[in-house]
Design an enzyme around this catalytic site. Structure first.
Site, PDB file in Angstrom:
ATOM      1  N   TYR A  99      48.442  34.042  44.703  1.00  0.00           N
ATOM      2  CA  TYR A  99      47.066  33.906  45.189  1.00  0.00           C
ATOM      3  C   TYR A  99      46.409  32.643  44.636  1.00  0.00           C
ATOM      4  O   TYR A  99      46.803  32.120  43.589  1.00  0.00           O
ATOM      5  CB  TYR A  99      46.232  35.142  44.844  1.00  0.00           C
ATOM      6  CG  TYR A  99      45.867  35.303  43.382  1.00  0.00           C
ATOM      7  CD1 TYR A  99      44.645  34.858  42.887  1.00  0.00           C
ATOM      8  CD2 TYR A  99      46.734  35.925  42.486  1.00  0.00           C
ATOM      9  CE1 TYR A  99      44.305  35.023  41.551  1.00  0.00           C
ATOM     10  CE2 TYR A  99      46.405  36.101  41.158  1.00  0.00           C
ATOM     11  CZ  TYR A  99      45.182  35.647  40.697  1.00  0.00           C
ATOM     12  OH  TYR A  99      44.846  35.799  39.371  1.00  0.00           O
ATOM     13  N   CYS A 100      45.408  32.165  45.390  1.00  0.00           N
ATOM     14  CA  CYS A 100      44.565  31.059  44.923  1.00  0.00           C
ATOM     15  C   CYS A 100      43.115  31.501  45.072  1.00  0.00           C
ATOM     16  O   CYS A 100      42.823  32.692  44.958  1.00  0.00           O
ATOM     17  CB  CYS A 100      44.883  29.764  45.679  1.00  0.00           C
ATOM     18  SG  CYS A 100      44.630  29.843  47.466  1.00  0.00           S
ATOM     19  N   TRP A 101      42.200  30.593  45.309  1.00  0.00           N
ATOM     20  CA  TRP A 101      40.774  30.944  45.340  1.00  0.00           C
ATOM     21  C   TRP A 101      40.415  31.786  46.560  1.00  0.00           C
ATOM     22  O   TRP A 101      39.816  32.845  46.460  1.00  0.00           O
ATOM     23  CB  TRP A 101      39.940  29.665  45.298  1.00  0.00           C
ATOM     24  CG  TRP A 101      38.465  29.898  45.315  1.00  0.00           C
ATOM     25  CD1 TRP A 101      37.592  29.620  46.323  1.00  0.00           C
ATOM     26  CD2 TRP A 101      37.669  30.480  44.268  1.00  0.00           C
ATOM     27  NE1 TRP A 101      36.320  29.990  45.982  1.00  0.00           N
ATOM     28  CE2 TRP A 101      36.329  30.522  44.735  1.00  0.00           C
ATOM     29  CE3 TRP A 101      37.968  30.986  43.000  1.00  0.00           C
ATOM     30  CZ2 TRP A 101      35.291  31.032  43.960  1.00  0.00           C
ATOM     31  CZ3 TRP A 101      36.922  31.494  42.230  1.00  0.00           C
ATOM     32  CH2 TRP A 101      35.606  31.513  42.706  1.00  0.00           C
ATOM     33  N   SER A 107      47.820  28.628  47.696  1.00  0.00           N
ATOM     34  CA  SER A 107      48.780  29.737  47.653  1.00  0.00           C
ATOM     35  C   SER A 107      49.690  29.724  48.875  1.00  0.00           C
ATOM     36  O   SER A 107      50.858  30.123  48.801  1.00  0.00           O
ATOM     37  CB  SER A 107      48.055  31.082  47.542  1.00  0.00           C
ATOM     38  OG  SER A 107      47.147  31.257  48.611  1.00  0.00           O
ATOM     39  N   TYR A 128      41.660  35.139  45.288  1.00  0.00           N
ATOM     40  CA  TYR A 128      40.866  35.683  44.183  1.00  0.00           C
ATOM     41  C   TYR A 128      39.557  36.277  44.692  1.00  0.00           C
ATOM     42  O   TYR A 128      39.097  37.307  44.189  1.00  0.00           O
ATOM     43  CB  TYR A 128      40.582  34.597  43.128  1.00  0.00           C
ATOM     44  CG  TYR A 128      39.555  35.038  42.122  1.00  0.00           C
ATOM     45  CD1 TYR A 128      39.908  35.900  41.086  1.00  0.00           C
ATOM     46  CD2 TYR A 128      38.213  34.653  42.235  1.00  0.00           C
ATOM     47  CE1 TYR A 128      38.956  36.362  40.181  1.00  0.00           C
ATOM     48  CE2 TYR A 128      37.259  35.103  41.336  1.00  0.00           C
ATOM     49  CZ  TYR A 128      37.632  35.953  40.313  1.00  0.00           C
ATOM     50  OH  TYR A 128      36.685  36.419  39.433  1.00  0.00           O
TER      51      TYR A 128
END
Length: 357
Positions: A99-101, A107, A128
């Site tokens: 995952y990323c933001w 991601s 996130y």
């Protein structure tokens, strides 16, 4: 709207579904990761702190296309390094969640490459931010579904230690001070350890509550709305304050003895102790603070601790407990006879017997 990407993992029921992955990889920058992250995640950033700032500036000041070109070169280089240094020995069956933001470019790139290699990597839907929404919603729900038994007691009565004893006896416990890394008073910060961010604290709460059974009583300490610099979510605080209360009582000598053991770091660092007491100047005046400083300098710690209890902590407790905990009753209590291990164990057993947990 249905997402046609087969590598997108839905954010719903996240606490149960996380267990099916061998690793959770947070590809955000180290600064983002430090503020908060999914429990158990490791940080393999595809852009470091400086690179992320540089790409963001380029995106705004030059163009998105220029930012994407340079960003792709950084991302490719960093993913290659993670493959060489961290991922190279994992077997084909290894299954990571990434995952990323927002569940977007960062991601997506990492997930794509791992899947092209042959791993069954999944990308967390909404990243996130999706996880954060789950935490907020779940904490709101937990506030309604859990039943709390509140351990009340004056400062130094050993409430946190009682929680530990209750846990050892098999009871369910929510230790807010441990999750906040703070002991909840002006002297409460832990030496050499920073408190988590507010979001990090809420994630710690979420993870702790996920391990508990809503059908059973949860023991918790009576707290104010803030633990150090951190705020207990309003709905959870209201639920705790509406819980049943039992008070832990001990005489002043026992409390002084216990506090001197628990806060020994102040006794060995007089200047730190003075700096904390200076925060009370507006309330008690410079003359009183100077007297307490003198007690520190001359090593009269037991006398000082007793004065702080009698003048500062006890009156504040008496007024706040009645105001904030409507189910508090003076005749519902257990006595701690000393600050020995046996006394704490016995008091915990008496609490369990009395509340029927």
């Amino acid at each position: 709207m249905h997402n046609s990407n087969p590598y997108i993992f839905p954010v719903a029921n996240l606490s149960e579904n996380l267990r099916q992955f061998d690793a959770i990889i947070d590809v955000r920058s180290p600064a983002e990761f430090a503020l908060d992250h999914i429990p158990g995640a490791i940080n393999l950033p595809v852009l470091n702190n400086e690179e992320r700032i540089e790409i963001g500036t380029l995106y705004k000041q030059v163009s998105p296309f220029a930012a994407k070109k340079l960003g792709a070169s950084y991302v490719s280089r960093n993913i290659a390094r993670h493959l060489e240094e961290y991922l190279i020995d994992f077997p084909r069956e290894w299954r990571p969640l990434i995952y990323c933001w927002r569940g977007g470019e960062r991601s997506g790139a990492f997930t794509h490459i791992l899947n092209r290699i042959g791993w069954k990597a999944m990308q967390l839907e909404h990243g996130y931010q999706g996880f954060r929404r789950v935490v907020i919603d779940d904490l709101e729900e937990a506030a309604k579904s859990f039943h709390f038994q509140v351990i009340c007691g004056m400062t130094g009565s050993g409430k946190t230690r009682i929680l530990q004893e209750l846990h050892a006896l098999g009871a369910q416990v929510l230790d807010l001070e441990a999750l906040a890394i703070h002991r909840g008073s002006v002297l409460g910060n832990e030496p050499d350890i920073e408190q988590p961010s507010q979001k990090g604290f809420e994630t710690n709460l979420w993870a702790a509550l996920n391990r508990l059974d809503p059908a059973k009583i949860v023991f918790v300490e009576s707290e104010s709305k803030k633990v150090g610099g951190l705020h207990i979510p309003d709905a959870l605080m209201e639920s705790i304050r509406n819980g049943r209360c039992i008070e832990l009582r001990s005489d002043t000598a026992t409390r002084v003895s216990w506090l001197m053991r628990e806060y020994h770091h102040f006794l060995s660092d007089p200047e730190s102790f003075k700096n904390k007491l200076a925060l009370l100047t507006s309330r008690y005046g410079k003359v009183q603070i100077a007297k307490w400083d003198d007690a520190i300098d001359s090593g009269r710690f037991a006398q000082l601790v007793e004065e702080l209890l009698v003048l500062h902590y006890d009156p504040s407790y008496q007024s706040s407990i009645v105001r904030n905990f409507p189910n508090y009753q003076e005749d519902c209590f257990v006595t701690l006879n000393s600050d020995s291990d046996d006394a704490f164990t016995q008091a915990a057993k008496n609490i369990i017997t009395q509340v029927g947990a």
